[in-house]
Design a protein around this motif. Structure first.
Motif, mmCIF file in Angstrom:
data_model
loop_
_atom_site.group_PDB
_atom_site.id
_atom_site.type_symbol
_atom_site.label_atom_id
_atom_site.label_comp_id
_atom_site.label_asym_id
_atom_site.label_seq_id
_atom_site.Cartn_x
_atom_site.Cartn_y
_atom_site.Cartn_z
ATOM 1 N N ASN A 38 -26.699 -17.989 -21.159
ATOM 2 C CA ASN A 38 -27.955 -16.991 -21.626
ATOM 3 C C ASN A 38 -27.778 -15.972 -21.136
ATOM 4 N N VAL A 39 -27.521 -15.269 -21.841
ATOM 5 C CA VAL A 39 -26.882 -12.885 -21.536
ATOM 6 C C VAL A 39 -28.483 -12.726 -21.520
ATOM 7 N N LYS A 40 -28.965 -12.996 -23.041
ATOM 8 C CA LYS A 40 -30.565 -12.349 -22.356
ATOM 9 C C LYS A 40 -31.092 -12.396 -21.458
ATOM 10 N N TRP A 41 -30.979 -13.607 -20.893
ATOM 11 C CA TRP A 41 -31.488 -13.589 -19.613
ATOM 12 C C TRP A 41 -31.351 -12.871 -18.299
ATOM 13 N N VAL A 42 -29.907 -12.577 -18.233
ATOM 14 C CA VAL A 42 -29.559 -12.023 -17.093
ATOM 15 C C VAL A 42 -29.557 -10.318 -17.319
ATOM 16 N N ASN A 43 -29.353 -10.560 -18.673
ATOM 17 C CA ASN A 43 -28.595 -8.756 -18.953
ATOM 18 C C ASN A 43 -30.086 -7.849 -19.717
ATOM 19 N N GLN A 44 -30.637 -7.568 -18.670
ATOM 20 C CA GLN A 44 -32.061 -6.707 -19.073
ATOM 21 C C GLN A 44 -32.107 -5.594 -17.775
ATOM 22 N N PRO A 45 -32.188 -4.565 -19.267
ATOM 23 C CA PRO A 45 -32.642 -3.088 -18.089
ATOM 24 C C PRO A 45 -33.103 -3.308 -17.942
ATOM 25 N N ASP A 46 -34.221 -3.818 -17.502
ATOM 26 C CA ASP A 46 -35.122 -3.689 -16.769
ATOM 27 C C ASP A 46 -35.369 -4.844 -15.393
ATOM 28 N N THR A 47 -35.313 -4.502 -14.601
ATOM 29 C CA THR A 47 -34.757 -5.998 -13.540
ATOM 30 C C THR A 47 -36.058 -7.135 -13.986
ATOM 31 N N THR A 48 -37.353 -6.677 -13.583
ATOM 32 C CA THR A 48 -38.051 -7.381 -13.441
ATOM 33 C C THR A 48 -38.858 -7.841 -14.755
ATOM 34 N N LYS A 49 -37.826 -8.083 -16.354
ATOM 35 C CA LYS A 49 -37.901 -9.234 -17.298
ATOM 36 C C LYS A 49 -36.675 -10.083 -17.270
ATOM 37 N N ILE A 50 -35.810 -9.733 -16.080
ATOM 38 C CA ILE A 50 -35.277 -11.277 -15.675
ATOM 39 C C ILE A 50 -36.426 -12.241 -15.909
ATOM 40 N N ASN A 51 -36.072 -13.719 -16.123
ATOM 41 C CA ASN A 51 -36.844 -14.535 -16.530
ATOM 42 C C ASN A 51 -36.347 -14.984 -15.040
ATOM 43 N N LYS A 52 -36.896 -15.710 -14.177
ATOM 44 C CA LYS A 52 -36.163 -16.053 -12.779
ATOM 45 C C LYS A 52 -36.598 -17.362 -12.889
ATOM 46 N N LEU A 53 -37.712 -18.118 -13.592
ATOM 47 C CA LEU A 53 -37.893 -19.260 -13.501
ATOM 48 C C LEU A 53 -37.000 -20.064 -14.626
ATOM 49 N N GLN A 54 -36.954 -19.604 -15.621
ATOM 50 C CA GLN A 54 -36.108 -20.038 -16.839
ATOM 51 C C GLN A 54 -34.388 -20.277 -15.736
ATOM 52 N N LEU A 55 -33.579 -19.649 -14.693
ATOM 53 C CA LEU A 55 -32.813 -19.476 -14.386
ATOM 54 C C LEU A 55 -32.501 -20.573 -13.210
ATOM 55 N N VAL A 56 -33.604 -20.872 -12.945
ATOM 56 C CA VAL A 56 -33.892 -21.659 -11.792
ATOM 57 C C VAL A 56 -33.947 -22.639 -12.153
ATOM 58 N N GLU A 57 -34.847 -23.143 -13.206
ATOM 59 C CA GLU A 57 -34.894 -24.782 -13.788
ATOM 60 C C GLU A 57 -33.122 -25.012 -14.437
ATOM 61 N N TYR A 58 -33.053 -23.912 -15.087
ATOM 62 C CA TYR A 58 -31.788 -24.142 -15.906
ATOM 63 C C TYR A 58 -30.099 -24.778 -14.835
ATOM 64 N N PHE A 59 -30.703 -24.578 -13.712
ATOM 65 C CA PHE A 59 -29.605 -25.352 -12.214
ATOM 66 C C PHE A 59 -29.949 -25.871 -11.981
ATOM 67 N N ARG A 60 -31.359 -26.318 -11.669
ATOM 68 C CA ARG A 60 -31.764 -27.442 -11.464
ATOM 69 C C ARG A 60 -31.468 -28.832 -12.632
ATOM 70 N N ASN A 61 -31.807 -27.973 -14.001
ATOM 71 C CA ASN A 61 -31.547 -29.222 -14.694
ATOM 72 C C ASN A 61 -30.219 -29.701 -15.005
ATOM 73 N N LYS A 62 -29.549 -28.440 -15.268
ATOM 74 C CA LYS A 62 -27.810 -28.610 -15.771
ATOM 75 C C LYS A 62 -27.034 -28.752 -14.451
ATOM 76 N N HIS A 63 -27.175 -28.809 -13.573
ATOM 77 C CA HIS A 63 -26.316 -29.489 -12.174
ATOM 78 C C HIS A 63 -27.158 -29.793 -10.829
ATOM 79 N N GLN A 64 -28.587 -30.412 -11.197
ATOM 80 C CA GLN A 64 -29.398 -31.546 -10.370
ATOM 81 C C GLN A 64 -29.695 -30.182 -8.814
ATOM 82 N N VAL A 65 -29.294 -28.786 -8.934
ATOM 83 C CA VAL A 65 -29.837 -28.166 -7.904
ATOM 84 C C VAL A 65 -30.778 -28.982 -6.945
ATOM 85 N N LYS A 66 -30.825 -29.380 -6.132
ATOM 86 C CA LYS A 66 -32.137 -29.883 -5.147
ATOM 87 C C LYS A 66 -33.073 -28.287 -4.179
ATOM 88 N N GLY A 67 -33.331 -28.019 -3.549
ATOM 89 C CA GLY A 67 -33.780 -27.597 -2.017
ATOM 90 C C GLY A 67 -35.141 -26.808 -2.823
#
Length: 179
Positions: A38-67
């Motif tokens: 979702n572009v809204k997750w990463v396209n924020q003028p203020d980088t502190t508003k980028i939801n890092k947890l949401q991105l990390v969990e997306y990759f863990r759930n969608k692609h079974q990223v481990k580690g």
């Protein structure tokens, strides 16, 4: 028996570490994937508003990223994430303008897992405790062996001579062959 199992693991993994070229050739498996977040997750003028947890969990759930997440970087054009585990690396790069991402997962094989566990690299706090407990157990077993040799009169002298010879041999090999 616990100490024996631990000693066996660290002995075998010490051999695989010392001769990595014997055990690791051609065992690396790299998979690549891509998609869009979702572009809204990463396209924020203020980088502190980028939801890092949401991105990390997306990759863990969608692609079974481990580690463990070892690196999360945000610059003007992209977000990048690196996940590390024993014998495992996953790198993801997300374009902040479009949300398009590329994911590269590298699995280094069973011997790389064993080697990383031996070193405690990217293996977490629980494994660190196992290494510490193992070190204490092996120390106790070694000390008990030294104490036992003190009480066996027929073997005492030869036992201490062997300890001295082994110690001197290790020291000489180190001095002669290690730069």
């Amino acid at each position: 028996m616990v100490s024996f199992t631990i000693l066996l693991f660290f002995a075998v993994s010490g051999l695989t570490l010392n001769h990595a070229d014997w055990f690791t050739s051609g065992k690396e498996v790299v998979t690549k994937d891509s998609g869009n977040v979702n572009v809204k997750w990463v396209n924020q003028p203020d980088t502190t508003k980028i939801n890092k947890l949401q991105l990390v969990e997306y990759f863990r759930n969608k692609h079974q990223v481990k580690g463990a997440l070892s690196d999360f970087r945000i610059d003007d054009r992209e977000c990048s994430m690196t996940f590390n585990g024993p014998g495992y690396i996953a790198d993801s790069f997300v374009d902040r303008e479009t949300g398009k991402y590329e994911l590269t997962v590298t699995r280094l094989g069973v011997f790389a897992v064993i080697n990383d566990l031996h070193k405690g690299r990217d293996s977490g706090k629980a494994w660190s405790w196992i290494i510490d407990i193992s070190a204490v157990l092996m120390t106790l077993v070694s000390i008990s062996g030294i104490i036992l040799i003190c009480f066996i009169k027929k073997k005492r002298l030869s036992g201490f001579i062997l300890v001295a010879v082994g110690t001197i041999a290790c020291y000489l090999i180190y001095k002669l062959f290690v730069p």
